[in-house]
Scaffold this active site. Structure first.
Site, PDB file in Angstrom:
ATOM      1  CG  ASN A 104     -28.958 -30.444  -3.118  1.00 21.28           C
ATOM      2  OD1 ASN A 104     -29.673 -31.184  -2.445  1.00 21.28           O
ATOM      3  ND2 ASN A 104     -29.030 -29.132  -3.050  1.00 21.28           N
ATOM      4  CG  HIS A 111     -33.836 -29.821  -8.020  1.00 26.24           C
ATOM      5  ND1 HIS A 111     -34.164 -29.691  -9.340  1.00 26.24           N
ATOM      6  CD2 HIS A 111     -32.772 -28.999  -7.808  1.00 26.24           C
ATOM      7  CE1 HIS A 111     -33.370 -28.817  -9.906  1.00 26.24           C
ATOM      8  NE2 HIS A 111     -32.508 -28.385  -9.007  1.00 26.24           N
ATOM      9  N   GLY A 163     -36.122 -31.009 -11.179  1.00 23.06           N
ATOM     10  CA  GLY A 163     -35.564 -30.442 -12.415  1.00 23.06           C
ATOM     11  C   GLY A 163     -34.510 -31.370 -13.010  1.00 23.06           C
ATOM     12  CG  HIS A 164     -30.821 -32.158 -10.988  1.00 17.87           C
ATOM     13  ND1 HIS A 164     -31.000 -31.620  -9.738  1.00 17.87           N
ATOM     14  CD2 HIS A 164     -29.785 -31.494 -11.546  1.00 17.87           C
ATOM     15  CE1 HIS A 164     -30.102 -30.676  -9.534  1.00 17.87           C
ATOM     16  NE2 HIS A 164     -29.357 -30.564 -10.624  1.00 17.87           N
ATOM     17  N   GLY A 214     -30.183 -28.234 -18.687  1.00 17.82           N
ATOM     18  CA  GLY A 214     -31.396 -27.479 -18.418  1.00 17.82           C
ATOM     19  C   GLY A 214     -31.326 -26.076 -18.985  1.00 17.82           C
ATOM     20  CE  LYS A 228     -31.912 -22.584 -11.919  1.00 16.49           C
ATOM     21  NZ  LYS A 228     -30.735 -22.296 -11.686  1.00 16.49           N
ATOM     22  N   GLY A 274     -37.787 -26.861 -15.015  1.00 22.14           N
ATOM     23  CA  GLY A 274     -38.834 -27.342 -14.103  1.00 22.14           C
ATOM     24  C   GLY A 274     -39.199 -26.217 -13.139  1.00 22.14           C
ATOM     25  CG  LEU A 284     -38.193 -27.158  -9.807  1.00 19.84           C
ATOM     26  CD1 LEU A 284     -38.446 -28.617 -10.172  1.00 19.84           C
ATOM     27  CD2 LEU A 284     -38.809 -26.837  -8.434  1.00 19.84           C
ATOM     28  NE  ARG A 331     -25.580 -21.514  -5.845  1.00 10.58           N
ATOM     29  CZ  ARG A 331     -24.878 -21.869  -6.925  1.00 10.58           C
ATOM     30  NH1 ARG A 331     -25.464 -21.900  -8.092  1.00 10.58           N
ATOM     31  NH2 ARG A 331     -23.601 -22.198  -6.834  1.00 10.58           N
TER      32      ARG A 331
END
Ligand code: PAF
Length: 282
Positions: free
Chosen positions: A28, A30, A32-33, A144, A146, A173, A181, A184
């Site tokens: 999934n 985005h 950020g990845h 990341g 995050k 990100g 980002l 979820r």
């Protein structure tokens, strides 16, 4: 770009791949990845992205079943990023005996912060990441910031278990309004999405106050949690910790991180912000 569904296929290819950087994901994908992938590319000859929704790290009542599985869209995005190989095993390939008898047991940190409300989560993360490290044998692995607690646990695992892998942290990100980002975010309703940047705003306010000299960390945490609560969030925690060890921060620590997790409706969001104080002015 190769797409491997088996360990043997990936391993045969890896032998000829030179300096390999791994980006572990649950798909999934985005922006950020993709930032992780770009960092991985800068540092290696070949990037491997793993895509595996890891049942072991989901608790009961969490979103394992509804976690978006979007392999075709993901591989399309990765193809455009110059990724060399995708490793997308099915559950049976990674967990042939259904249960995993031998697991990686992280230290007490696994029961703090997010671990308080997600028992077993970091054990599941550490176990699958150790398996991916052993399967892919990367030189580098990008994670990341995050997921700051995850990053700290993986860094600790790699050091203590002597994985010969450089763990590379990559900045979070963010959307233009500051929201981190995350896959979820797609669960948020329109009105929740409007409110969601409040989490990062709360962390940023704490960071500003600390930079301006405030050292009453408990009050800063409580004020931020109260503000979020008044705006309709259910707060799991807002905590100021030491950035490297994630132990409780003390006045005098120069490298800090403020971490928070809170729910908007059914969606749990996490975020954090690092603070590096000038040692002369602490
Ligand atoms: O951060 C994630 O997406 C997952 O926790 C990871 C590292 C891919 C392990 O399943």
């Amino acid at each position: 770009m190769y797409i491997f569904h088996t360990i043997s296929g990936l391993r045969a290819w890896r032998k000829t791949a030179g300096i390999v950087a791994l980006v572990p994901t649950m798909g999934n994908l985005h922006e950020g990845h993709l930032a992780l992938v770009r960092e991985a590319r800068r540092r290696s000859d070949a990037v491997v992205v793993s895509i595996f929704v890891n049942r072991l790290q989901f608790g009961q009542g969490e979103d394992f079943d509804r976690y978006p599985r979007t392999l075709q869209e993901d591989t399309d995005k990765l193809h455009g990023e110059g990724v060399a190989a995708v490793f997308a095993p099915d559950e049976h390939e990674l967990y042939p005996h259904v249960s995993q008898d031998y697991n990686i047991e992280p230290p007490h940190l696994q029961n703090e912060l997010c671990g308080r409300v997600r028992p077993g989560h970091f054990r599941g993360v550490a176990t699958v990441v150790a398996k991916l490290f052993n399967i892919v044998q990367p030189d580098i692995a990008c994670f990341g910031k995050k997921d700051y607690q995850q990053l700290a646990i993986i860094r600790g695992m790699a050091a203590d278990l002597n994985f010969n892998i450089e763990i590379v942290p990559v900045d979070t990100g963010r959307a233009d309004d500051g929201l981190a980002l995350s896959s979820r975010n797609a669960y948020l309703s329109e009105s929740e999405r409007e409110k969601a940047p409040q989490l990062y705003a709360a962390l940023s306010r704490i960071a500003e106050q600390i930079q301006m000299g405030s050292r009453d960390y408990v009050r800063l945490e409580t004020d931020a949690a109260d503000t979020l609560h008044r705006n309709g969030w259910q707060v799991d925690y807002v905590e100021i910790r030491h950035a490297d060890t994630l132990t409780v921060a003390h006045v005098g620590d120069a490298d800090l991180v403020v971490l928070a997790a809170a729910r908007l409706g059914k969606t749990r969001l996490i975020d954090n912000i690092e603070i590096h104080l000038d040692k002369k002015t602490i």
